[in-house]
Scaffold this active site. Structure first.
Site, short mmCIF file in Angstrom:
data_model
loop_
_atom_site.label_atom_id
_atom_site.label_comp_id
_atom_site.label_asym_id
_atom_site.label_seq_id
_atom_site.Cartn_x
_atom_site.Cartn_y
_atom_site.Cartn_z
N SER A 1 0.86 -1.18 0.00
CA SER A 1 0.00 0.00 0.00
C SER A 1 0.90 1.23 0.00
CB SER A 1 -0.87 -0.05 1.26
OG SER A 1 -1.62 1.12 1.38
N ASP B 1 -14.17 -2.05 2.23
CA ASP B 1 -13.32 -2.27 3.40
C ASP B 1 -14.12 -1.79 4.63
OD1 ASP B 1 -11.40 -2.19 5.42
OD2 ASP B 1 -10.12 -0.71 4.46
N LYS C 1 -10.35 -7.60 6.97
CA LYS C 1 -9.45 -7.24 8.07
C LYS C 1 -10.07 -7.83 9.33
CE LYS C 1 -7.76 -2.78 6.36
NZ LYS C 1 -8.10 -1.33 6.36
O1 NPG Z 1 0.11 -2.75 4.75
O2 NPG Z 1 -0.54 -2.91 6.79
C1 NPG Z 1 -0.54 -2.36 5.70
C2 NPG Z 1 -1.39 -1.13 5.54
C3 NPG Z 1 -2.31 -1.16 4.40
O3 NPG Z 1 -3.22 0.80 3.48
C4 NPG Z 1 -3.21 0.04 4.40
N1 NPG Z 1 -3.98 0.17 5.47
O4 NPG Z 1 -6.97 1.92 4.88
O5 NPG Z 1 -6.40 -0.11 4.57
C5 NPG Z 1 -6.16 1.00 5.02
C6 NPG Z 1 -4.84 1.29 5.67
C7 NPG Z 1 -4.89 1.60 7.14
C8 NPG Z 1 -3.74 1.59 7.84
C9 NPG Z 1 -6.04 1.87 7.79
C10 NPG Z 1 -3.72 1.87 9.21
C11 NPG Z 1 -6.03 2.16 9.14
C12 NPG Z 1 -4.87 2.14 9.84
#
Ligand code: NPG
Length: 379
Positions: free
Chosen positions: A138, A241, A265
Site C-alpha cells: 500500500s 473495506d 481485516k
Molecule cells: O500494509 O498494513 C498495511 C497497511 C495497508 O493501506 C493500508 N492500510 O486503509 O487499509 C487502510 C490502511 C490503514 C492503515 C487503515 C492503518 C487504518 C490504519
C-alpha cells in the site's frame, strides 16, 4: 477444542516509529501506538494485537477507547467464564455493541493460547491451502508525482506483486496515470478510504481507463446502497473495506450489488473467526477476497498471513514485509521472497516475541484480573 480459563490479561502499549510517514485521505501517520494483549490462561499464554489507530479517523475505534472497553466491559465478561474457548469469545462479548477491534484482539490472544497448547498453527486451524502468500504493498499519498514513482519503483524492485495507491480528491487520476505510464501493466488498485461522494461517480469512472483491479471504499462506510449505485456507473470493480463490519453486513452488501470484491481485516470485523465466516460467505458467492493490513507488528502479521493462505484469498493482500513499516519488529521479521511471505507453521501464531525489544518500545502496561471473590459461571 479444549476449554481454558482466562486468569489475567496483560495490556501493553508500545510505540513503533514507521520507516517513512504514511499518508492516507484520513491523515498522516509517522508512528504507531499499538495495544498488545498477553492472555495468561490455564492452558498457557497467547498474544493478541489490537489494530485500533491512535485517533478515531479510520473508523470510530481508537486505541485508548479499545483499552478502556477491554478493561471495563470485555475482559470482566470473559473472566467470569470458567471454561472458555476462542470460539466462545464473540458470543460472551455480544452484549457489548461495537468495539470490534478490542474484541478481535482478545479473541486472537485466546486463540493463540488455545492453539499453542494444542500444537496447532493458525494456518492449519483456518484450513490454509498455501505455504506462502502473494504480497502487495500500500503506497501512501505523496507530495509529488516523481516522489511517488520513486517509491513505487523501489517496491517493484523489492518484488511486490501488486501496488495499491492511496487516493483522495485532487490526488487520483494523475498519480494513477503516471504509475501506469511508467510501470506498464503492473497489477494496480486504488484505495480512497471513504473520501468521495456519490456525486463523484463520473469522475471516478475516469479511472476505468487504467484497467485497475479494483477501487476500494470510495464512499463513506454507511453508504452501502450508494456503492451499488456507483457500481452501475463505474466499470472498475468496487471493493469494500470500512463498510464491511460483519458477515451479515457482507451478505447484505453482496446482495445489493455494492461490492464485487471484499477486503478482509480481522480487526474490523471483530476477529479471525468472523473473518473466516466472511471468507466462506464470499467464496460461496464467487466474490474474491484479499487480506487488508493495519500496519501490524509481527504478531498481527503472522495471523493475517496465515488467514491469507485460505483458498478464496485469490488477490494479493496488504501483507507486506515487516520492513515496509518497521526497522525492527517485535518478532522475527516477515521477509519478502519473490514477492511472497511464508506462512508460519509453528503452534499458534508461530512467531516468538523478542521480549527485550518489547520492553524497549513499551510505554505503559496494565494487568487486568478477575475481581477477587467473583464466582465463575460455567454456562
Ligand atoms: O500494509 O498494513 C498495511 C497497511 C495497508 O493501506 C493500508 N492500510 O486503509 O487499509 C487502510 C490502511 C490503514 C492503515 C487503515 C492503518 C487504518 C490504519
Amino acid at each position: 477444542m479444549n476449554a481454558l480459563t482466562l486468569e489475567a490479561v496483560e495490556l501493553r502499549r508500545i510505540r513503533m516509529p514507521l520507516v517513512a510517514p504514511f499518508e492516507t485521505s484520513f491523515g498522516i501517520q509517522t508512528e504507531r501506538d499499538i495495544l498488545l494483549l498477553k492472555a495468561i490462561t490455564s492452558a498457557g499464554e497467547g498474544w493478541g494485537e489490537c489494530v485500533a489507530t491512535e485517533e478515531p479517523t479510520y473508523s470510530s475505534e481508537y486505541v485508548d477507547g479499545a483499552q478502556h472497553a477491554l478493561v471495563h466491559h470485555l475482559l470482566p465478561r470473559l473472566f467470569i467464564s470458567a471454561r472458555l474457548t476462542a470460539e466462545d469469545v464473540a458470543k460472551v462479548l455480544r452484549p457489548v455493541h461495537g468495539h470490534h477491534m478490542a474484541k478481535a484482539a482478545i479473541e486472537m490472544a485466546v486463540l493463540d493460547a488455545q492453539l499453542r497448547s494444542a500444537g496447532e498453527s493458525f494456518a492449519r486451524y483456518f484450513g490454509a491451502v498455501r505455504h506462502e502468500v502473494d504480497c502487495g504493498v500500500s503506497v501512501g499519498i505523496h507530495r509529488t508525482i516523481p516522489d511517488l514513482l520513486q517509491t513505487v519503483g523501489d517496491y517493484l524492485d523489492q518484488g511486490y506483486r501488486r501496488i495499491k495507491l492511496k487516493i483522495k480528491p485532487g490526488w487520483d487520476l494523475e498519480p494513477v496515470r503516471a504509475v501506469r505510464e511508467r510501470f506498464g501493466d503492473v497489477p494496480l488498485q486504488v484505495d480512497a478510504n471513504t473520501a468521495y461522494s456519490v456525486s463523484d461517480a463520473e469522475h471516478l469512472a475516469e479511472l476505468d481507463a487504467f484497467d485497475l483491479l479494483l477501487i476500494e471504499q470510495p464512499l463513506p462506510e454507511e453508504q452501502v446502497l450508494a456503492h451499488a449505485e456507483l457500481a452501475k456507473v463505474v466499470r472498475t470493480p468496487i471493493c469494500l473495506d470500512e463498510s464491511i463490519t460483519s458477515a451479515q453486513g457482507a451478505a447484505d452488501a453482496i446482495q445489493l450489488g455494492a461490492c464485487q470484491v471484499v477486503n478482509i481485516k480481522p480487526g474490523r470485523v471483530g476477529g479471525y473467526l468472523e473473518a473466516r465466516r466472511i471468507h466462506d460467505l464470499c467464496a460461496s458467492n464467487h466474490i474474491p477476497v484479499w487480506m487488508g493490513g493495519m500496519l501490524e507488528t509481527g504478531l498481527g502479521r503472522a495471523g493475517n498471513v496465515a488467514m491469507a493462505a485460505m483458498p478464496n484469498f485469490t488477490l494479493p493482500g496488504d501483507t507486506s514485509a515487516s520492513d515496509r513499516y518497521y526497522h525492527r519488529d517485535i518478532t522475527e521479521p516477515f521477509v519478502l521472497s519473490e514477492g511472497r511471505l511464508r506462512v508460519p507453521t509453528g503452534p499458534g501464531l508461530g512467531v516468538t516475541v523478542d521480549l527485550e525489544f518489547l520492553e524497549q518500545v513499551t510505554f505503559a502496561t496494565e494487568t487486568a484480573r478477575p475481581e477477587p471473590g467473583r464466582v465463575r459461571a460455567t454456562r
